[in-house]
Design a protein around this motif. Structure first.
Motif, mmCIF file in Angstrom:
data_model
loop_
_atom_site.group_PDB
_atom_site.id
_atom_site.type_symbol
_atom_site.label_atom_id
_atom_site.label_comp_id
_atom_site.label_asym_id
_atom_site.label_seq_id
_atom_site.Cartn_x
_atom_site.Cartn_y
_atom_site.Cartn_z
ATOM 1 N N GLY A 100 -10.215 -17.982 -25.441
ATOM 2 C CA GLY A 100 -10.237 -16.565 -25.088
ATOM 3 C C GLY A 100 -10.872 -15.746 -26.191
ATOM 4 N N ALA A 101 -11.045 -14.433 -25.928
ATOM 5 C CA ALA A 101 -11.721 -13.583 -26.904
ATOM 6 C C ALA A 101 -11.323 -12.127 -26.734
ATOM 7 C CB ALA A 101 -13.232 -13.709 -26.757
ATOM 8 N N PHE A 102 -11.519 -11.403 -27.819
ATOM 9 C CA PHE A 102 -11.431 -9.944 -27.817
ATOM 10 C C PHE A 102 -12.831 -9.445 -28.134
ATOM 11 C CE2 PHE A 102 -10.910 -6.162 -30.697
ATOM 12 C CZ PHE A 102 -10.697 -5.247 -29.676
ATOM 13 N N HIS A 103 -13.385 -8.613 -27.263
ATOM 14 C CA HIS A 103 -14.737 -8.075 -27.442
ATOM 15 C C HIS A 103 -14.630 -6.589 -27.773
ATOM 16 C CE1 HIS A 103 -16.285 -11.767 -25.708
ATOM 17 N NE2 HIS A 103 -15.447 -11.608 -24.708
ATOM 18 N N ALA A 104 -15.265 -6.190 -28.860
ATOM 19 C CA ALA A 104 -15.236 -4.791 -29.282
ATOM 20 C C ALA A 104 -16.638 -4.210 -29.178
ATOM 21 C CB ALA A 104 -14.729 -4.681 -30.718
ATOM 22 N N MET A 105 -16.802 -3.256 -28.284
ATOM 23 C CA MET A 105 -18.083 -2.560 -28.154
ATOM 24 C C MET A 105 -18.003 -1.328 -29.051
ATOM 25 S SD MET A 105 -18.757 -3.205 -24.075
ATOM 26 C CE MET A 105 -19.726 -1.784 -23.891
ATOM 27 N N VAL A 106 -18.739 -1.368 -30.154
ATOM 28 C CA VAL A 106 -18.626 -0.351 -31.193
ATOM 29 C C VAL A 106 -19.897 0.476 -31.252
ATOM 30 C CG1 VAL A 106 -18.297 0.019 -33.664
ATOM 31 C CG2 VAL A 106 -17.092 -1.861 -32.512
ATOM 32 N N ASP A 107 -19.736 1.770 -31.098
ATOM 33 C CA ASP A 107 -20.858 2.701 -31.208
ATOM 34 C C ASP A 107 -20.974 3.105 -32.668
ATOM 35 O OD1 ASP A 107 -22.939 4.353 -30.529
ATOM 36 O OD2 ASP A 107 -21.656 5.969 -29.792
ATOM 37 N N TYR A 108 -21.973 2.563 -33.353
ATOM 38 C CA TYR A 108 -22.122 2.765 -34.793
ATOM 39 C C TYR A 108 -23.253 3.728 -35.070
ATOM 40 C CZ TYR A 108 -21.620 1.440 -39.665
ATOM 41 O OH TYR A 108 -21.371 1.453 -41.007
ATOM 42 N N PRO A 109 -23.214 4.606 -36.011
ATOM 43 C CA PRO A 109 -22.159 4.801 -37.004
ATOM 44 C C PRO A 109 -20.986 5.582 -36.430
ATOM 45 C CG PRO A 109 -23.926 6.355 -37.417
ATOM 46 C CD PRO A 109 -24.360 5.490 -36.251
ATOM 47 N N PRO A 110 -19.842 5.488 -37.107
ATOM 48 C CA PRO A 110 -18.657 6.192 -36.608
ATOM 49 C C PRO A 110 -18.787 7.699 -36.793
ATOM 50 C CG PRO A 110 -18.202 5.215 -38.742
ATOM 51 C CD PRO A 110 -19.583 4.745 -38.330
ATOM 52 N N GLU A 111 -18.071 8.420 -35.958
ATOM 53 C CA GLU A 111 -17.983 9.863 -36.157
ATOM 54 C C GLU A 111 -17.209 10.119 -37.439
ATOM 55 O OE1 GLU A 111 -16.318 11.861 -32.788
ATOM 56 O OE2 GLU A 111 -17.622 10.804 -31.387
ATOM 57 N N GLU A 112 -17.520 11.203 -38.092
ATOM 58 C CA GLU A 112 -16.845 11.537 -39.344
ATOM 59 C C GLU A 112 -15.334 11.570 -39.135
ATOM 60 O OE1 GLU A 112 -16.781 15.109 -42.605
ATOM 61 O OE2 GLU A 112 -18.623 14.772 -41.470
ATOM 62 N N GLY A 113 -14.630 10.925 -40.037
ATOM 63 C CA GLY A 113 -13.179 10.868 -39.962
ATOM 64 C C GLY A 113 -12.648 9.644 -39.235
ATOM 65 N N ASN A 114 -13.509 8.883 -38.551
ATOM 66 C CA ASN A 114 -13.075 7.698 -37.805
ATOM 67 C C ASN A 114 -13.407 6.385 -38.500
ATOM 68 O OD1 ASN A 114 -11.940 9.071 -35.667
ATOM 69 N ND2 ASN A 114 -13.849 9.130 -34.504
ATOM 70 N N GLU A 115 -13.914 6.449 -39.727
ATOM 71 C CA GLU A 115 -14.392 5.252 -40.411
ATOM 72 C C GLU A 115 -13.322 4.175 -40.549
ATOM 73 O OE1 GLU A 115 -14.486 8.342 -41.742
ATOM 74 O OE2 GLU A 115 -16.607 8.865 -41.765
ATOM 75 N N ASP A 116 -12.074 4.572 -40.685
ATOM 76 C CA ASP A 116 -10.990 3.617 -40.910
ATOM 77 C C ASP A 116 -10.106 3.417 -39.678
ATOM 78 O OD1 ASP A 116 -11.759 3.037 -43.527
ATOM 79 O OD2 ASP A 116 -10.643 4.750 -44.330
ATOM 80 N N ARG A 117 -10.606 3.770 -38.512
ATOM 81 C CA ARG A 117 -9.820 3.627 -37.284
ATOM 82 C C ARG A 117 -9.629 2.147 -36.950
ATOM 83 N NH1 ARG A 117 -11.927 6.645 -32.100
ATOM 84 N NH2 ARG A 117 -13.568 5.105 -32.264
ATOM 85 N N PHE A 118 -8.409 1.792 -36.557
ATOM 86 C CA PHE A 118 -8.087 0.412 -36.184
ATOM 87 C C PHE A 118 -8.105 0.249 -34.663
ATOM 88 C CE2 PHE A 118 -6.767 0.096 -40.498
ATOM 89 C CZ PHE A 118 -6.759 -1.267 -40.799
ATOM 90 N N ILE A 119 -8.441 -0.953 -34.228
ATOM 91 C CA ILE A 119 -8.386 -1.316 -32.815
ATOM 92 C C ILE A 119 -7.640 -2.641 -32.703
ATOM 93 C CG2 ILE A 119 -10.451 -0.071 -32.086
ATOM 94 C CD1 ILE A 119 -12.008 -2.712 -32.292
ATOM 95 N N SER A 120 -7.108 -2.904 -31.522
ATOM 96 C CA SER A 120 -6.386 -4.146 -31.270
ATOM 97 C C SER A 120 -6.824 -4.737 -29.948
ATOM 98 C CB SER A 120 -4.875 -3.886 -31.215
ATOM 99 O OG SER A 120 -4.395 -3.434 -32.454
ATOM 100 N N GLY A 121 -6.766 -6.042 -29.877
ATOM 101 C CA GLY A 121 -7.043 -6.749 -28.633
ATOM 102 C C GLY A 121 -5.993 -7.829 -28.427
ATOM 103 N N PHE A 122 -5.750 -8.172 -27.189
ATOM 104 C CA PHE A 122 -4.705 -9.137 -26.853
ATOM 105 C C PHE A 122 -5.284 -10.226 -25.959
ATOM 106 C CE2 PHE A 122 -2.775 -5.151 -27.888
ATOM 107 C CZ PHE A 122 -1.657 -5.477 -28.631
#
Length: 181
Positions: free
Chosen positions: A46-68
């Motif tokens: 199995g896998a967790f896929h993260a679609m990330v729109d880079y670069p982050p908006e200011e203030g979101n640089e350290d935002r965490f995400i989780s997958g199950f």
């Protein structure tokens, strides 16, 4: 009955773009060297896929995400303790099995390539993505945690009731991305 799940938790922007965390039973040397073939490998679970729109908006640089990723079915298919099936999901069988056999790899992908990866994962067909594999030391926020959620089936109910998940950090201890206490 227990529902076994692998939770991945990480900083969304740490790798600089979209990525996939793929889970396997058995060490990565046993799966293909070519990461584009990882989702097709028999060891893949199995896998967790993260679609990330880079670069982050200011203030979101350290935002965490989780997958199950729910892993009961792969455990039942590969666990040496298969008879009866309910025994294969017991803590005393699953914890040692996962400590020995659960591994993961991370693949960077361009967002436009993530759809073919998802489709290949679902359809088990060939995919053309050319993701690079970062050294897991460049992904220090990655945390892989295994948990078991007790499920209770009550008479007359259509679905089970979930209890409080129990965390098993010892399963991933000593591996890159190990659970943090």
């Amino acid at each position: 009955m227990l529902e076994w799940t692998v939770r991945t938790h990480c900083k969304e922007y740490e790798l600089g773009g979209s990525f996939s965390i793929l889970l396997f039973f058995f060490k990565l040397p046993n799966v293909p060297d070519d990461p584009s073939k990882w989702p097709l490998d028999s060891h893949y679970i199995g896998a967790f896929h993260a679609m990330v729109d880079y670069p982050p908006e200011e203030g979101n640089e350290d935002r965490f995400i989780s997958g199950f990723v729910h892993i009961n079915e792969p455990i039942l298919k590969r666990s040496p303790q298969q008879s009866p099936p309910s025994n294969a999901l017991k803590v005393e069988h699953v914890v040692p099995f996962l400590k020995k056999n659960l591994y993961w790899g991370v693949m960077k992908v361009r967002t436009r390539e993530l759809l073919p990866i998802l489709l290949a994962t679902i359809a088990h067909s060939r995919r053309q993505a050319d993701g690079t594999v970062p050294d897991l030391s460049s992904f220090p926020s990655l945390e892989v945690m295994v948990m078991a959620t007790p499920l209770t089936f009550y008479p007359g109910s259509e679905y089970p009731e979930a209890g409080e998940p129990v965390l098993y950090p010892e399963i991933t201890r000593g591996k890159p991305g190990e659970a943090k206490d």
